[in-house]
Design an enzyme around this catalytic site. Sequence first.
Site: not given
Length: 608
Positions: A254, A264, A301, A414
Amino acid sequence: MNVLTTKPSPLSTMVVLLIICILSFYALHFPHSSSPSSASRNMETVFLSTSSNSTISTYLRALTLHPHLAGTKPASDTTSYVLNHFLSLGLEAHTASYATLLSFPVRSSLSARFGDGSAASLPLSEAADTWREGFERGHVMRGIGDPLTPGWGGVEGGERLGLEDSEVLKRFPKIPSMPLSAEVADTILSSLGGVSVPLEWRSTLKSKVRHVGPGPTMLNFTYQGEMKVATIQNVFAVIKGSEEPDRHVLLGNHRDAWTYGAVDPSSGTAALLDIARRFSVLLGLGWKPRRTIILCSWDAEEFGMVGSTEWVEQNLINLGSKAVAYLNVDCAVQGPGFFVGSTPQLDNLILEVMKKVKDPDSEGVSLYENWAAGGGGNNIQRLSGVDSDFAPFVQHAGVPSIDMYYGRDFPVYHTAFDSYNWMAEYGDPFFHRHVAVTGVWGLLALHLADDCILPFNYLSYANELQLYKNMLSNLVDQQISLHPLTTSIQEFASAAKEADDELKKLRLQETEGCSVDMKKRALNDRLMLAEKGFLDADGLQGRQWFKHLVFGPSNDHERLNFFPGVSDSITTSNGFSERERVARIQHEIWRVARAIRRAASALTGEFT
């Protein structure tokens, strides 16, 4: 700070060029001089030799210039970057767009009034001077995919549920929530009275945190969010197969990120872009994969695997009959240590490929050697979680799949500190781990796309099912019969043995040119379709979208990470009478037994 300064040395560049020149010479002047297996080995050699950590670093830096949350302008810019990269390599590429429901924060604030009468406004953004704990973003929606199109792709002009539909509303919790940094959380917790902190919490909290309330601190929490339909875009590059173009090997990652997303997911995106670059080198040497390869760059995602789920739902019939396997990489590199998960028929292929890739953290050994020495050989994970884009492929479509990554956890997950600088200083200073993941990912694809007979081994699956049955026997009482599982697993093991014997026999009959004959094609179809047998049309109780009865999310994942329907029936039947409890569990065991029999039947290819 360690920054990437290494580039391929002149010597290594000369070696690569020499290999390419030699292979080109043989391809032009002796086109039939090599056996299919040796030709495949030559392509593997070129693929591994054309690795470049500096190139991957360049891709990663470009992808992480700005935060790129799905549905925003910067996300659209990364879409263009990936698409243009594929096109610049001469690959056939396109996008698929979906209008999906996404939720964005608009305004939030948090203030506290402490027991001594003082008050403070608590920060909801990271300080610029340190990444230690930042605050973690995330979504709170239940389930996966677009809430407005549950079970079908959200294509333009298609059916959509209303925002107030009960099916949509139940996907979102009614209680608002807000992520906090560890420092803000510590400020609040350390000001509380009330009951003492539970013992199991104390090792993870600062020493001055003694109580968990209630009071005397009072919090004032405001939050305003916006739910809106936004356009997301998946990007695809397609390399058509030369002999079996209707069979597809899919590689996916993704593209969207909560912030800069260096780990990420951009570490995986950079690896996917480098695989595209290396495949273009092979194409320039005359290579054409036997089967079609699709490189997939998913959007949204982070909102619940929305991009991949919409595409899987839209293409479910073709995936059911044409998808060989799906190979997923989300965060390619988070730190040290290689981890891999798969559906069990791909275990042996994973081990063989890992033996061909250099370990990035040890000199002179393969990735497999270090991994096996650390117990990795007994620790291929299974794909029961709903934490990346493999979920719709395995749990809804029944496609054999692999998921891989370096590093179990990372402290900037995140947060706004998931940046290129963090990766270059802490995660993978010389991008060697990126190279290793790219090597494994690409070689897996080459085998699945080029091997005459698909490299699946269902004996591994049979062993895994037997292990699950044995573990289950320790969790259920004697009133529950596991005999249906015992007999179905025996049937599956017998079918797996027959398929393996047939596979070995056909491999001995391979001829120059690897011509497709009906026996090989028929066996490949059975190997490819057997995974679909584990799907059940009714799905899991209360979660019909999840169809796989061996791998899928359960209500008690800590206790049982297989047979999710059985697991759910064990954990949710406590309020029933003993007779009803036994009947519910027994029914789920029968459902799994029937699924295993269906998979065995698909492997044999025979009608009853």
